[in-house]
Design a protein around this motif. Structure first.
Motif, PDB file in Angstrom:
ATOM      1  N   VAL A  10       0.864  -1.171   0.000  1.00  8.50           N
ATOM      2  CA  VAL A  10       0.000   0.000   0.000  1.00  8.50           C
ATOM      3  C   VAL A  10       0.905   1.226   0.000  1.00  8.50           C
ATOM      4  CG1 VAL A  10      -1.863   1.194   1.206  1.00  8.50           C
ATOM      5  CG2 VAL A  10      -1.713  -1.309   1.316  1.00  8.50           C
ATOM      6  N   VAL A  11       0.627   2.161  -0.891  1.00 14.44           N
ATOM      7  CA  VAL A  11       1.447   3.367  -1.022  1.00 14.44           C
ATOM      8  C   VAL A  11       0.574   4.583  -0.727  1.00 14.44           C
ATOM      9  CG1 VAL A  11       2.888   4.746  -2.565  1.00 14.44           C
ATOM     10  CG2 VAL A  11       2.871   2.249  -2.786  1.00 14.44           C
ATOM     11  N   LEU A  12       1.056   5.445   0.144  1.00 17.77           N
ATOM     12  CA  LEU A  12       0.367   6.681   0.493  1.00 17.77           C
ATOM     13  C   LEU A  12       1.138   7.853  -0.109  1.00 17.77           C
ATOM     14  CD1 LEU A  12      -1.536   8.586   2.054  1.00 17.77           C
ATOM     15  CD2 LEU A  12      -0.058   8.251   4.053  1.00 17.77           C
ATOM     16  N   LEU A  13       0.446   8.617  -0.944  1.00 18.71           N
ATOM     17  CA  LEU A  13       1.024   9.815  -1.553  1.00 18.71           C
ATOM     18  C   LEU A  13       0.310  11.029  -0.976  1.00 18.71           C
ATOM     19  CD1 LEU A  13       1.027   8.524  -5.234  1.00 18.71           C
ATOM     20  CD2 LEU A  13       2.977   8.628  -3.675  1.00 18.71           C
ATOM     21  N   GLY A  85      10.529  10.838   1.251  1.00 20.77           N
ATOM     22  CA  GLY A  85       9.203  11.195   1.705  1.00 20.77           C
ATOM     23  C   GLY A  85       8.643  12.342   0.902  1.00 20.77           C
ATOM     24  N   PRO A  86       7.491  12.758   1.244  1.00 20.92           N
ATOM     25  CA  PRO A  86       6.676  12.376   2.392  1.00 20.92           C
ATOM     26  C   PRO A  86       5.796  11.153   2.153  1.00 20.92           C
ATOM     27  CG  PRO A  86       5.601  14.168   1.269  1.00 20.92           C
ATOM     28  CD  PRO A  86       6.893  13.889   0.528  1.00 20.92           C
ATOM     29  N   ALA A  87       6.017  10.454   1.016  1.00 23.75           N
ATOM     30  CA  ALA A  87       5.232   9.243   0.752  1.00 23.75           C
ATOM     31  C   ALA A  87       5.642   8.133   1.714  1.00 23.75           C
ATOM     32  CB  ALA A  87       5.427   8.794  -0.686  1.00 23.75           C
ATOM     33  N   PHE A  88       4.674   7.278   2.023  1.00 23.30           N
ATOM     34  CA  PHE A  88       4.901   6.101   2.863  1.00 23.30           C
ATOM     35  C   PHE A  88       4.485   4.870   2.075  1.00 23.30           C
ATOM     36  CE2 PHE A  88       4.153   9.469   5.958  1.00 23.30           C
ATOM     37  CZ  PHE A  88       5.128   9.229   6.911  1.00 23.30           C
ATOM     38  N   PHE A  89       4.992   3.725   2.483  1.00 23.74           N
ATOM     39  CA  PHE A  89       4.490   2.459   1.953  1.00 23.74           C
ATOM     40  C   PHE A  89       4.380   1.482   3.104  1.00 23.74           C
ATOM     41  CE2 PHE A  89       9.034   1.667   1.831  1.00 23.74           C
ATOM     42  CZ  PHE A  89       9.132   0.335   2.208  1.00 23.74           C
ATOM     43  N   ASN A 103      -6.575   6.821   3.467  1.00 21.48           N
ATOM     44  CA  ASN A 103      -7.244   7.715   2.520  1.00 21.48           C
ATOM     45  C   ASN A 103      -7.361   9.150   3.041  1.00 21.48           C
ATOM     46  OD1 ASN A 103      -7.795   6.511   0.031  1.00 21.48           O
ATOM     47  ND2 ASN A 103      -9.441   5.306   0.922  1.00 21.48           N
ATOM     48  N   ARG A 104      -7.444   9.317   4.344  1.00 21.50           N
ATOM     49  CA  ARG A 104      -7.593  10.674   4.880  1.00 21.50           C
ATOM     50  C   ARG A 104      -6.307  11.494   4.811  1.00 21.50           C
ATOM     51  NH1 ARG A 104      -7.079   9.922  11.273  1.00 21.50           N
ATOM     52  NH2 ARG A 104      -6.594   7.712  11.222  1.00 21.50           N
ATOM     53  N   PHE A 105      -5.190  10.842   4.469  1.00 19.23           N
ATOM     54  CA  PHE A 105      -3.900  11.533   4.392  1.00 19.23           C
ATOM     55  C   PHE A 105      -3.494  11.890   2.960  1.00 19.23           C
ATOM     56  CE2 PHE A 105      -3.643   8.835   8.202  1.00 19.23           C
ATOM     57  CZ  PHE A 105      -3.443   9.804   9.168  1.00 19.23           C
ATOM     58  N   GLY A 106      -4.191  11.349   1.984  1.00 21.52           N
ATOM     59  CA  GLY A 106      -3.828  11.607   0.589  1.00 21.52           C
ATOM     60  C   GLY A 106      -4.256  10.477  -0.316  1.00 21.52           C
ATOM     61  N   GLU A 107      -3.644  10.422  -1.467  1.00 24.17           N
ATOM     62  CA  GLU A 107      -3.953   9.376  -2.452  1.00 24.17           C
ATOM     63  C   GLU A 107      -3.317   8.061  -2.012  1.00 24.17           C
ATOM     64  OE1 GLU A 107      -3.151   8.350  -7.150  1.00 24.17           O
ATOM     65  OE2 GLU A 107      -2.601  10.322  -6.381  1.00 24.17           O
ATOM     66  N   VAL A 108      -4.094   6.976  -2.139  1.00 24.89           N
ATOM     67  CA  VAL A 108      -3.601   5.650  -1.736  1.00 24.89           C
ATOM     68  C   VAL A 108      -3.747   4.713  -2.927  1.00 24.89           C
ATOM     69  CG1 VAL A 108      -3.898   3.718  -0.138  1.00 24.89           C
ATOM     70  CG2 VAL A 108      -4.296   6.047   0.650  1.00 24.89           C
ATOM     71  N   MET A 109      -2.712   3.918  -3.145  1.00 25.46           N
ATOM     72  CA  MET A 109      -2.760   2.925  -4.206  1.00 25.46           C
ATOM     73  C   MET A 109      -2.171   1.617  -3.684  1.00 25.46           C
ATOM     74  SD  MET A 109       0.276   4.312  -6.700  1.00 25.46           S
ATOM     75  CE  MET A 109      -0.409   5.925  -6.798  1.00 25.46           C
ATOM     76  N   VAL A 110      -2.505   0.545  -4.373  1.00 30.55           N
ATOM     77  CA  VAL A 110      -1.976  -0.768  -3.996  1.00 30.55           C
ATOM     78  C   VAL A 110      -1.218  -1.322  -5.195  1.00 30.55           C
ATOM     79  CG1 VAL A 110      -2.541  -3.105  -3.258  1.00 30.55           C
ATOM     80  CG2 VAL A 110      -3.886  -1.175  -2.417  1.00 30.55           C
TER      81      VAL A 110
END
Length: 114
Positions: A10-13, A85-89, A103-110
């Motif tokens: 899971v990647v958070l942008l 950063g600031p992306a997380f995985f 989802n509340r922090f930004g775009e999320v993809m898998v």
């Protein structure tokens, strides 16, 4: 040997962007002992612990919100900061709850590792 390639990532942008030049001049030597410990852990096969150590160290030092890491850990995922950063995985066996929370922090993809 674990087959992590099958584990969803899971990647958070976040909406926030960080330019590389904004990090120039930062004294990363203050976190070097912790980063080196994470590196040594990974070399000894403790890559999951290394990720969990690396993410909070870098994200805290760079001033990123630690909440995504906390949430991922609470949901049983293995999180880290992506690059500067600031992306997380996070590697997550069951990514649905993490996707919902992140989802509340930004775009999320898998995606998956290759």
């Amino acid at each position: 040997m674990e087959d992590v390639e099958k584990t969803p990532m899971v990647v958070l942008l976040p909406e926030e962007r960080v330019l590389t030049e904004s990090l120039r001049g930062r004294d990363f030597s203050v976190i070097a002992p912790y980063v080196e410990e994470a590196f040594e852990l990974a070399l000894r096969g403790g890559w999951k612990k290394a990720l969990v150590l690396n993410g909070p160290v870098y994200s805290t030092y760079l001033g990123y919100n630690p909440e995504p890491i906390k949430i991922a850990l609470e949901l049983g995922a293995i999180p880290d900061l992506s690059g500067k950063g600031p992306a997380f995985f996070a590697l997550a066996e069951e990514p649905e709850n993490l996707i919902h929370e992140w989802n509340r922090f930004g775009e999320v993809m898998v995606t998956k590792l290759r």
